[in-house]
Design a protein around this motif. Structure first.
Motif, mmCIF file in Angstrom:
data_model
loop_
_atom_site.group_PDB
_atom_site.id
_atom_site.type_symbol
_atom_site.label_atom_id
_atom_site.label_comp_id
_atom_site.label_asym_id
_atom_site.label_seq_id
_atom_site.Cartn_x
_atom_site.Cartn_y
_atom_site.Cartn_z
ATOM 1 N N GLN A 1 3.087 -16.508 6.145
ATOM 2 C CA GLN A 1 3.180 -15.059 6.022
ATOM 3 C C GLN A 1 3.830 -14.693 4.690
ATOM 4 O OE1 GLN A 1 6.029 -12.745 8.436
ATOM 5 N NE2 GLN A 1 4.246 -11.727 9.341
ATOM 6 N N LEU A 2 3.275 -13.662 4.043
ATOM 7 C CA LEU A 2 3.805 -13.234 2.745
ATOM 8 C C LEU A 2 3.695 -11.724 2.626
ATOM 9 C CD1 LEU A 2 4.750 -14.241 -0.180
ATOM 10 C CD2 LEU A 2 2.366 -13.857 -0.845
ATOM 11 N N GLY A 3 4.753 -11.087 2.111
ATOM 12 C CA GLY A 3 4.664 -9.696 1.706
ATOM 13 C C GLY A 3 4.263 -9.638 0.247
ATOM 14 N N LEU A 4 3.449 -8.657 -0.111
ATOM 15 C CA LEU A 4 2.973 -8.538 -1.495
ATOM 16 C C LEU A 4 3.062 -7.074 -1.920
ATOM 17 C CD1 LEU A 4 1.647 -9.824 -3.982
ATOM 18 C CD2 LEU A 4 -0.572 -9.530 -2.876
ATOM 19 N N ILE A 5 3.857 -6.823 -2.944
ATOM 20 C CA ILE A 5 4.050 -5.458 -3.433
ATOM 21 C C ILE A 5 3.301 -5.293 -4.753
ATOM 22 C CG2 ILE A 5 5.741 -3.757 -4.201
ATOM 23 C CD1 ILE A 5 7.807 -5.195 -2.468
ATOM 24 N N GLY A 6 2.395 -4.322 -4.803
ATOM 25 C CA GLY A 6 1.573 -4.097 -5.996
ATOM 26 C C GLY A 6 0.187 -4.664 -5.770
ATOM 27 N N LEU A 7 -0.771 -3.798 -5.466
ATOM 28 C CA LEU A 7 -2.115 -4.238 -5.104
ATOM 29 C C LEU A 7 -3.147 -3.747 -6.108
ATOM 30 C CD1 LEU A 7 -1.788 -3.529 -1.284
ATOM 31 C CD2 LEU A 7 -1.518 -5.734 -2.453
ATOM 32 N N GLY A 8 -2.778 -3.803 -7.390
ATOM 33 C CA GLY A 8 -3.701 -3.447 -8.462
ATOM 34 C C GLY A 8 -4.735 -4.527 -8.682
ATOM 35 N N LYS A 9 -5.221 -4.641 -9.918
ATOM 36 C CA LYS A 9 -6.301 -5.583 -10.202
ATOM 37 C C LYS A 9 -5.921 -7.018 -9.855
ATOM 38 C CE LYS A 9 -8.404 -2.847 -13.915
ATOM 39 N NZ LYS A 9 -8.719 -2.787 -15.365
ATOM 40 N N MET A 10 -4.701 -7.434 -10.220
ATOM 41 C CA MET A 10 -4.297 -8.806 -9.910
ATOM 42 C C MET A 10 -3.752 -8.922 -8.504
ATOM 43 S SD MET A 10 -2.767 -10.502 -13.409
ATOM 44 C CE MET A 10 -2.559 -12.091 -12.603
ATOM 45 N N GLY A 11 -2.844 -8.025 -8.119
ATOM 46 C CA GLY A 11 -2.233 -8.123 -6.805
ATOM 47 C C GLY A 11 -3.243 -8.016 -5.678
ATOM 48 N N PRO B 1 4.114 -3.176 -12.372
ATOM 49 C CA PRO B 1 4.314 -3.051 -13.818
ATOM 50 C C PRO B 1 5.771 -3.256 -14.204
ATOM 51 C CG PRO B 1 2.923 -1.282 -12.998
ATOM 52 C CD PRO B 1 3.448 -1.991 -11.796
ATOM 53 N N ALA B 2 5.986 -3.723 -15.422
ATOM 54 C CA ALA B 2 7.335 -4.078 -15.871
ATOM 55 C C ALA B 2 8.323 -2.930 -15.728
ATOM 56 C CB ALA B 2 7.278 -4.539 -17.333
ATOM 57 N N GLY B 3 7.857 -1.705 -15.906
ATOM 58 C CA GLY B 3 8.761 -0.575 -15.877
ATOM 59 C C GLY B 3 9.394 -0.294 -14.530
ATOM 60 N N VAL B 4 8.788 -0.790 -13.456
ATOM 61 C CA VAL B 4 9.337 -0.530 -12.114
ATOM 62 C C VAL B 4 9.774 -1.801 -11.400
ATOM 63 C CG1 VAL B 4 8.034 1.593 -11.829
ATOM 64 C CG2 VAL B 4 7.012 -0.552 -11.088
ATOM 65 N N THR B 5 9.722 -2.946 -12.081
ATOM 66 C CA THR B 5 10.085 -4.198 -11.442
ATOM 67 C C THR B 5 11.540 -4.199 -10.986
ATOM 68 O OG1 THR B 5 8.472 -5.425 -12.778
ATOM 69 C CG2 THR B 5 10.214 -6.701 -11.740
ATOM 70 N N GLU B 6 12.440 -3.798 -11.874
ATOM 71 C CA GLU B 6 13.864 -3.853 -11.553
ATOM 72 C C GLU B 6 14.192 -2.982 -10.346
ATOM 73 O OE1 GLU B 6 16.878 -6.188 -12.404
ATOM 74 O OE2 GLU B 6 15.300 -5.955 -13.906
ATOM 75 N N ALA B 7 13.663 -1.758 -10.339
ATOM 76 C CA ALA B 7 13.934 -0.846 -9.230
ATOM 77 C C ALA B 7 13.370 -1.384 -7.925
ATOM 78 C CB ALA B 7 13.346 0.533 -9.527
ATOM 79 N N THR B 8 12.202 -2.019 -8.002
ATOM 80 C CA THR B 8 11.578 -2.570 -6.796
ATOM 81 C C THR B 8 12.414 -3.717 -6.232
ATOM 82 O OG1 THR B 8 9.387 -1.976 -7.642
ATOM 83 C CG2 THR B 8 9.479 -3.599 -5.864
ATOM 84 N N ILE B 9 12.877 -4.600 -7.104
ATOM 85 C CA ILE B 9 13.679 -5.735 -6.637
ATOM 86 C C ILE B 9 15.030 -5.260 -6.113
ATOM 87 C CG2 ILE B 9 14.862 -7.838 -7.396
ATOM 88 C CD1 ILE B 9 12.460 -8.377 -9.218
ATOM 89 N N ASP B 10 15.614 -4.260 -6.751
ATOM 90 C CA ASP B 10 16.872 -3.698 -6.246
ATOM 91 C C ASP B 10 16.681 -3.121 -4.849
ATOM 92 O OD1 ASP B 10 18.299 -4.388 -8.497
ATOM 93 O OD2 ASP B 10 18.191 -2.402 -9.423
ATOM 94 N N ALA B 11 15.557 -2.416 -4.650
ATOM 95 C CA ALA B 11 15.277 -1.843 -3.331
ATOM 96 C C ALA B 11 15.106 -2.942 -2.282
ATOM 97 C CB ALA B 11 14.036 -0.964 -3.395
ATOM 98 N N LEU B 12 14.437 -4.011 -2.651
ATOM 99 C CA LEU B 12 14.273 -5.126 -1.721
ATOM 100 C C LEU B 12 15.611 -5.778 -1.401
ATOM 101 C CD1 LEU B 12 11.037 -6.901 -3.024
ATOM 102 C CD2 LEU B 12 11.324 -5.673 -0.861
ATOM 103 N N GLY B 13 16.479 -5.864 -2.409
ATOM 104 C CA GLY B 13 17.784 -6.469 -2.192
ATOM 105 C C GLY B 13 18.581 -5.764 -1.113
ATOM 106 N N ALA B 14 18.352 -4.466 -0.954
ATOM 107 C CA ALA B 14 19.065 -3.697 0.067
ATOM 108 C C ALA B 14 18.424 -3.839 1.443
ATOM 109 C CB ALA B 14 19.102 -2.224 -0.336
ATOM 110 N N LEU C 1 8.343 0.424 1.746
ATOM 111 C CA LEU C 1 8.959 -0.904 1.646
ATOM 112 C C LEU C 1 9.642 -1.267 2.960
ATOM 113 C CD1 LEU C 1 10.563 -0.958 -1.936
ATOM 114 C CD2 LEU C 1 8.457 -2.053 -1.177
ATOM 115 N N GLU C 2 10.269 -0.281 3.591
ATOM 116 C CA GLU C 2 10.946 -0.544 4.865
ATOM 117 C C GLU C 2 9.965 -1.034 5.921
ATOM 118 O OE1 GLU C 2 13.365 2.301 2.479
ATOM 119 O OE2 GLU C 2 11.239 2.168 3.037
ATOM 120 N N GLU C 3 8.805 -0.389 5.965
ATOM 121 C CA GLU C 3 7.792 -0.812 6.939
ATOM 122 C C GLU C 3 7.257 -2.194 6.597
ATOM 123 O OE1 GLU C 3 3.331 0.581 8.268
ATOM 124 O OE2 GLU C 3 4.882 2.148 8.078
ATOM 125 N N LEU C 4 7.074 -2.465 5.300
ATOM 126 C CA LEU C 4 6.623 -3.797 4.880
ATOM 127 C C LEU C 4 7.588 -4.866 5.360
ATOM 128 C CD1 LEU C 4 4.883 -5.731 3.048
ATOM 129 C CD2 LEU C 4 6.503 -5.202 1.232
#
Length: 290
Positions: A2-12, A59-72, A41-44
């Protein structure tokens, strides 16, 4: 697995498809609700069984915020994988911050682009032996079939460092093909430039996937008339040159290919204006007025 995957653009999105085809359960989240398997994210996180593993492909511009949110939202034994083109120096601080909550961290350099779903993704990962070993079923399904296409490059940061150098090399290779194309185009002798590139695809030392893609581009547009000679860069080439300076490594080709991209964005180069002015001053050479 099982894996969660955030970002479902062309590569994701293609990674999700490839993993599902290999039998893995992938729960995806994207800001586009038409693509997402979870509304937040909570539902994921709630849909995943502990210990969880969540791959971030944003995208690089939102990576930090996304990882911080996951950390919580995550806890002891969970793992976060950053598969974006992050700067390697960001990985250590992220890993340390997540470790305070018992969360593991893997940085994954991912190459393969829009062709990865079909051909597989080359993966360069950094992280602890235990974390990487736990994610190996995912890595094995994403990588190309066969012996090559995956490396555990070292501790946290090593994966993105390896991908940075990979992209720097890519800059140089692309520019070599580009210069060859321009010379062939200007030759009085060569009448079939696309055919020349196509002929190189077998039996030559310059054959590569990039050459195959060059052949595709020239088949569609033999003189590249439909394109403007403007090339952006996404950062990895700059970081590679910065590291070359830091470590005193001569990097003539990669540095030149990066600077060529900068030149491509200038409609009328100030530097070349200065050269024209100097030639006129010391030698009386003719100048072209704007």
């Amino acid at each position: 697995m099982q894996l969660g995957l955030i970002g479902l653009g062309k590569m994701g999105g293609n990674m999700r498809d490839r993993l599902r085809e290999a039998g893995h359960e992938v729960v995806g989240f994207d800001r586009n609700p038409d693509l997402s398997d979870a509304a937040s994210l909570e539902e994921l996180v709630g849909k995943l069984q502990a210990p969880r593993a969540i791959w971030v492909m944003v995208p690089a511009g939102v990576t930090e915020a996304t990882i911080d949110a996951l950390g919580a939202l995550l806890g002891e034994g969970d793992i976060v994988i950053d598969g974006g083109n992050s700067r390697f120096s960001d990985d250590g601080p992220r890993a340390e911050k997540l470790a305070e909550s018992g969360i593991g961290y893997i940085d994954a350099g991912v190459s393969g682009g829009v062709w990865g779903k079909q051909n597989g993704y080359a993966l360069m990962v950094g992280g602890s032996d235990a974390d990487v070993a736990r994610l190996m079923p995912i890595f094995e399904s994403l990588k190309p079939a066969g012996e090559f296409g995956f490396v555990h490059a070292g501790p946290v940061g090593a994966g993105h460092y390896a991908k940075m150098v990979h992209n720097g090399i890519e800059y140089g290779l692309m520019h070599a093909y580009a210069e060859g194309f321009e010379l062939l185009e200007k030759s009085e002798l060569v009448q079939n430039v696309p055919g020349v590139f196509r002929s190189w695809r077998e039996g030559t030392v310059v054959r590569s996937w990039l050459l195959d893609l060059m052949d595709n581009a020239l088949t569609a547009d033999p003189h590249l008339d439909e394109l403007k000679g403007y090339a952006e860069d996404t950062g990895e080439g700059r970081w590679t040159v910065e590291e070359a300076i830091r470590l005193a490594v001569p990097m003539h080709v990669i540095a030149a290919s990066l600077f060529a991209r900068f030149a491509s964005r200038q409609d009328d180069s100030p530097a070349m204006k200065a050269i024209a002015a100097l030639r006129n001053q010391f030698g009386g050479h003719a100048v072209t007025k704007s």
